[in-house]
Design a protein around this motif. Sequence first.
Motif, mmCIF file in Angstrom:
data_model
loop_
_atom_site.group_PDB
_atom_site.id
_atom_site.type_symbol
_atom_site.label_atom_id
_atom_site.label_comp_id
_atom_site.label_asym_id
_atom_site.label_seq_id
_atom_site.Cartn_x
_atom_site.Cartn_y
_atom_site.Cartn_z
ATOM 1 N N ALA A 34 -6.352 15.190 -4.920
ATOM 2 C CA ALA A 34 -7.375 15.174 -5.814
ATOM 3 C C ALA A 34 -8.161 14.071 -5.685
ATOM 4 N N ALA A 35 -7.973 13.092 -5.155
ATOM 5 C CA ALA A 35 -8.781 11.840 -5.091
ATOM 6 C C ALA A 35 -8.721 11.192 -3.725
ATOM 7 N N GLY A 36 -9.953 10.614 -3.283
ATOM 8 C CA GLY A 36 -9.947 9.771 -2.064
ATOM 9 C C GLY A 36 -9.644 8.233 -2.371
ATOM 10 N N GLN A 37 -9.325 7.226 -1.575
ATOM 11 C CA GLN A 37 -9.011 5.941 -2.021
ATOM 12 C C GLN A 37 -10.033 5.007 -1.132
ATOM 13 N N LEU A 38 -10.857 4.073 -2.013
ATOM 14 C CA LEU A 38 -11.793 3.257 -1.584
ATOM 15 C C LEU A 38 -11.201 1.797 -1.512
ATOM 16 N N HIS A 39 -11.250 1.121 -0.516
ATOM 17 C CA HIS A 39 -10.689 -0.094 -0.345
ATOM 18 C C HIS A 39 -11.762 -0.962 0.323
ATOM 19 N N LEU A 40 -12.079 -2.212 -0.454
ATOM 20 C CA LEU A 40 -13.024 -2.936 -0.326
ATOM 21 C C LEU A 40 -12.507 -4.565 0.075
ATOM 22 N N ALA A 53 -4.010 8.040 14.571
ATOM 23 C CA ALA A 53 -5.238 7.201 14.720
ATOM 24 C C ALA A 53 -4.822 5.840 15.001
ATOM 25 N N GLU A 54 -5.485 4.977 15.514
ATOM 26 C CA GLU A 54 -5.336 3.377 16.079
ATOM 27 C C GLU A 54 -5.475 2.869 14.809
ATOM 28 N N PRO A 55 -4.480 1.917 14.623
ATOM 29 C CA PRO A 55 -4.507 1.062 13.687
ATOM 30 C C PRO A 55 -5.696 0.399 13.608
ATOM 31 N N LEU A 56 -6.543 0.068 12.295
ATOM 32 C CA LEU A 56 -7.529 -0.667 12.043
ATOM 33 C C LEU A 56 -7.380 -2.004 11.385
ATOM 34 N N ARG A 57 -7.602 -3.132 12.274
ATOM 35 C CA ARG A 57 -7.499 -4.273 11.591
ATOM 36 C C ARG A 57 -8.864 -4.786 11.120
ATOM 37 N N VAL A 58 -9.032 -5.409 9.789
ATOM 38 C CA VAL A 58 -10.166 -5.705 9.192
ATOM 39 C C VAL A 58 -9.991 -7.224 8.798
ATOM 40 N N ASP A 59 -10.756 -8.158 9.202
ATOM 41 C CA ASP A 59 -10.686 -9.656 9.253
ATOM 42 C C ASP A 59 -11.881 -10.199 8.226
ATOM 43 N N GLU A 60 -12.705 -9.421 8.307
ATOM 44 C CA GLU A 60 -14.011 -9.686 7.565
ATOM 45 C C GLU A 60 -14.458 -8.793 6.392
ATOM 46 N N PRO A 61 -15.279 -9.330 5.421
ATOM 47 C CA PRO A 61 -15.820 -8.311 4.344
ATOM 48 C C PRO A 61 -16.040 -6.914 4.799
ATOM 49 N N ALA A 62 -15.561 -5.926 4.357
ATOM 50 C CA ALA A 62 -15.703 -4.517 4.834
ATOM 51 C C ALA A 62 -15.496 -3.462 3.675
ATOM 52 N N MET A 63 -15.590 -2.293 3.928
ATOM 53 C CA MET A 63 -15.272 -1.026 3.251
ATOM 54 C C MET A 63 -14.522 -0.234 4.218
ATOM 55 N N VAL A 64 -13.562 0.415 3.632
ATOM 56 C CA VAL A 64 -12.704 1.411 4.287
ATOM 57 C C VAL A 64 -12.284 2.369 3.278
ATOM 58 N N ALA A 102 -18.051 16.704 3.388
ATOM 59 C CA ALA A 102 -18.944 16.351 4.467
ATOM 60 C C ALA A 102 -18.819 14.778 4.915
ATOM 61 N N LEU A 103 -18.124 14.057 4.427
ATOM 62 C CA LEU A 103 -17.861 12.705 4.862
ATOM 63 C C LEU A 103 -16.735 12.662 5.888
ATOM 64 N N PRO A 104 -16.450 11.722 6.926
ATOM 65 C CA PRO A 104 -15.633 11.781 7.976
ATOM 66 C C PRO A 104 -13.988 11.517 7.277
ATOM 67 N N ASP A 105 -13.234 11.543 7.942
ATOM 68 C CA ASP A 105 -11.805 11.203 7.436
ATOM 69 C C ASP A 105 -11.638 10.082 6.801
ATOM 70 N N ARG A 106 -12.181 9.086 7.844
ATOM 71 C CA ARG A 106 -12.128 7.726 7.435
ATOM 72 C C ARG A 106 -13.467 6.963 7.804
ATOM 73 N N LEU A 107 -13.877 6.152 6.620
ATOM 74 C CA LEU A 107 -15.171 5.664 6.740
ATOM 75 C C LEU A 107 -15.088 4.374 6.967
ATOM 76 N N TYR A 108 -15.392 3.391 7.767
ATOM 77 C CA TYR A 108 -15.321 1.977 7.873
ATOM 78 C C TYR A 108 -16.624 1.490 8.391
ATOM 79 N N GLN A 109 -16.921 0.587 7.342
ATOM 80 C CA GLN A 109 -18.259 -0.139 7.438
ATOM 81 C C GLN A 109 -18.016 -1.843 7.257
ATOM 82 N N PRO A 110 -18.266 -2.492 8.360
ATOM 83 C CA PRO A 110 -18.253 -4.154 8.018
ATOM 84 C C PRO A 110 -19.288 -4.315 6.983
ATOM 85 N N LEU A 111 -19.250 -5.561 6.556
ATOM 86 C CA LEU A 111 -20.293 -5.975 5.337
ATOM 87 C C LEU A 111 -21.667 -6.310 5.882
#
Length: 275
Positions: A34-40, A53-64, A102-111
């Motif tokens: 019913a819903a997606g999850q946005l992590h900032l 999927a390979e683990p994704l480590r985020v150290d800097e400001p980003a959106m997942v 239309a969007l990918p299964d996981r979208l990762y964008q560094p700030l």
Amino acid sequence: MDKISSLVGRYSFRARVFFNGVFCDANSFPEDPAAGQLHLIRSGPVVFRQDGAEPLRVDEPAMVFYPRGSAHTLEIPDGASAILLCAHISFEDGGANPLARALPDRLYQPLNEMGALRQTLELLFTEAASPSQGREVILDRLCDVLMVQVLRNEFDKGEMSVGLLAGLADRQLSLALAAIHERAHEPWQLTSLARLACMSRARFTEHFRNVVGMPPGEYLTRWRIGMAQNLLRKGLPVKVVSAQAGYTSAPAFTRAFTTMVGCSPRQWLKEAAPA
């Protein structure tokens, strides 16, 4: 009206922030149709884990962003903490919503790679740190804005392979899709849609299926039924809705609606009303 605006107006979604602050633990998100999850992530480290999927480590400001509510886990390494803002993005019709598909299964964008989206994300971080009244409402609305910008960004990049946004980015298919979106009530046939796209019937059918992910006739029906659902929610009678959605009679509309949705328009409206 431009392509993205017309889509967002038709396929609605809503953002609701459910966490804002310092986090130093782990949390698992089960699959949610019913819903997606946005992590900032304002500051890390944060590790995202997902089966296959390979683990994704985020150290800097980003959106997942997980637009279709895929199961995943968010972890903070031992002894560390992170500053997060997390929201549920509820697409109308859940994972079946064309915007979500239309969007990918996981979208990762560094700030630092977000371009125009960066300003909105920085606004979100600033508002999240503010103690002012009305903060929750503003955060929800800014998440809405961010989602529209994400869709626009994916559309402008032209990197979508299959889906509605890919179809809109296709020079020929976009002509047929725009006609369906703007004039769904017209008696469209495969021949007339192919003519708009300047293609033969066979080539148009094949290309449409490959790019959009379904045959033209199915897409037309889905669009009409989706438009009809919006009209029914507004209180319009079935007879009026059937005409505006492109059906020659109310019984024909009811048959198509029941086949697509699984129940009659009146039964669907009765069940959808509480939501």
